[in-house]
Design a protein around this motif. Sequence first.
Motif, PDB file in Angstrom:
ATOM      1  N   SER A 175       1.861   7.109  -5.155  1.00  0.00           N
ATOM      2  CA  SER A 175       1.383   7.882  -4.143  1.00  0.00           C
ATOM      3  C   SER A 175       0.193   7.375  -3.362  1.00  0.00           C
ATOM      4  O   SER A 175      -0.079   7.582  -2.273  1.00  0.00           O
ATOM      5  CB  SER A 175       0.848   9.117  -5.014  1.00  0.00           C
ATOM      6  OG  SER A 175      -0.105   8.799  -5.743  1.00  0.00           O
ATOM      7  N   THR A 176      -0.601   6.336  -3.915  1.00  0.00           N
ATOM      8  CA  THR A 176      -1.385   5.856  -3.115  1.00  0.00           C
ATOM      9  C   THR A 176      -0.875   5.043  -1.965  1.00  0.00           C
ATOM     10  O   THR A 176      -1.307   4.958  -0.922  1.00  0.00           O
ATOM     11  CB  THR A 176      -2.372   4.795  -4.142  1.00  0.00           C
ATOM     12  OG1 THR A 176      -2.900   5.261  -5.196  1.00  0.00           O
ATOM     13  CG2 THR A 176      -3.445   4.001  -3.273  1.00  0.00           C
ATOM     14  N   GLU A 192       0.346   7.193   0.643  1.00  0.00           N
ATOM     15  CA  GLU A 192      -0.771   7.851   1.515  1.00  0.00           C
ATOM     16  C   GLU A 192      -1.235   6.944   2.561  1.00  0.00           C
ATOM     17  O   GLU A 192      -1.756   6.927   3.708  1.00  0.00           O
ATOM     18  CB  GLU A 192      -1.976   8.090   0.774  1.00  0.00           C
ATOM     19  CG  GLU A 192      -1.876   9.558   0.193  1.00  0.00           C
ATOM     20  CD  GLU A 192      -3.191   9.724  -0.865  1.00  0.00           C
ATOM     21  OE1 GLU A 192      -4.029   9.194  -0.721  1.00  0.00           O
ATOM     22  OE2 GLU A 192      -2.649  10.415  -1.943  1.00  0.00           O
TER      23      GLU A 192
END
Lengths: 290, 290
Positions: free
Chosen positions: A17-18, A21
């Motif tokens: 998810s990092t 993003e």
Amino acid sequence: MTELEQYLHKIAGIAESTLDELLPKEDTYPASIHNLMRYSIFAGGKRIRPALVAASFEACGSAFPSENVLKVGAAIEMLHTFSLIHDDLPCMDDDDFRRGRPTAHKAFNEALAVLGGDALCIYAYEILANVGSIAVISEISRALGTNGMIGGQVVDIESEGKAVDKATVEYIHMNKTAALIRACIRCGALLANADSVTTEKLTNYGNLIGLAFQVVDDILDETATTEQLGKDAGSDRENGKATWVSVCGMDESRRYAVELIDKAKTEISFLGENGRMLAAIADFFFERVN
Amino acid sequence: MTELEQYLHKIAGIAESTLDELLPKEDTYPASIHNLMRYSIFAGGKRIRPALVAASFEACGSAFPSENVLKVGAAIEMLHTFSLIHDDLPCMDDDDFRRGRPTAHKAFNEALAVLGGDALCIYAYEILANVGSIAVISEISRALGTNGMIGGQVVDIESEGKAVDKATVEYIHMNKTAALIRACIRCGALLANADSVTTEKLTNYGNLIGLAFQVVDDILDETATTEQLGKDAGSDRENGKATWVSVCGMDESRRYAVELIDKAKTEISFLGENGRMLAAIADFFFERVN
């Protein structure tokens, strides 16, 4: 699941998810290169390197998660992917598959694979600048350069089809593979403001598991199936690559991997309970082979 | 020699020796890649980018030379060379000559050219880390990425042989060429701790001379000889490249270059005597065409 499996699963999820993003969306102009970057990054890797940064950070007594630890882990994953994309190019290892899918130059085209690799490298530095630690940027740059990963790749390519000695294979492995793994460990220590003694022992640990990782990779290239590897099994031998197995044989390679893992665990034994995840990762690096 | 010629000559000399000091020697192991890096860096370039960093730094009232200004100039020259090496690859522009000599992949081989470009990029960041300004690292990374130089290269390649509009050509030029030239100017301002109004006007100046530089390049590709260019004249047209000349014609391209240079000089007129070298550089960017 073991505690380590849970930990790796958790970090992998956060790393995904990092990365999602941080990376430009697929439809950001020019879309083709952003598609390639995402295709290469989201290819089902285990996110071992972000886990190493996090586990090292925590082993130094700092509480996870820290945003900067996540960003540095993501940046290193981009740099690792940059090296894989260029490594797979026709003029380099000429690999058609990685992790069971067409390599970037096969799924897109060669020009875009060169530029997509370049862009992941540059983008990683933009993120590292955002983290703001000059020491981390310096550490990672030294690990990647001609006295690190790229130096190892050069000697790896130039050794193809030649009879090389053990020292050359060790140089290739120490630089091509271990340098960035060591940098993960050292960046975790830097972000945790670890003292110099702790940092030195962690550095040794990083070098040892880095070497073990590559010895195990060489063993797996001989023993695992193409399906298990997600890439052509036996390709090292076919390409005349300098590997531990080609230089020392299978039995000696296994013995050496065990020795490296044992030494790595000894280096971090002073950490006690704080170091248990790093010790488990060392074992995990070897278990892949059994 | 004019004052500008003396200035460019002086900076080029300092840039050469700074690059020589910073780059690993030819015989540093592995020697092949260090040879390629030096072959590509010491190819007789005019060192315009280090001169832009220095002239911007001085225009902000700071006294030259500063060690950090020299290092940032050298790092940007390495990044520029990294982009040229990859640009020349067979899968990209497939150029055999640059500055009158075989391109890196012709003089060495393709694998080493990919890795040598990569290494110059990484090495530049190691030097920037050594300078220690996060703002400079961030500035340069944004100028190089997919929202800058690499984005421009992608659209440039994907526009080959297609009928493109003026906006696309402007995107290519603004990103592929002007972004890094603007970054040179902005880094000079950052290192001189310039105020925000000065930085904004210098940013505009950088974009304008960057665009002018590429428009002039497009004109020269049509009008200069192969000998004058050090690379194949007319290659843009042959490769179906999107250029100002192909979209607007020769007369309009010349008029546009003059307009860009005039606007650039107007942006920095507030600097008075301090800005005279930047004004002379703007004129010099256009004079190449006459």
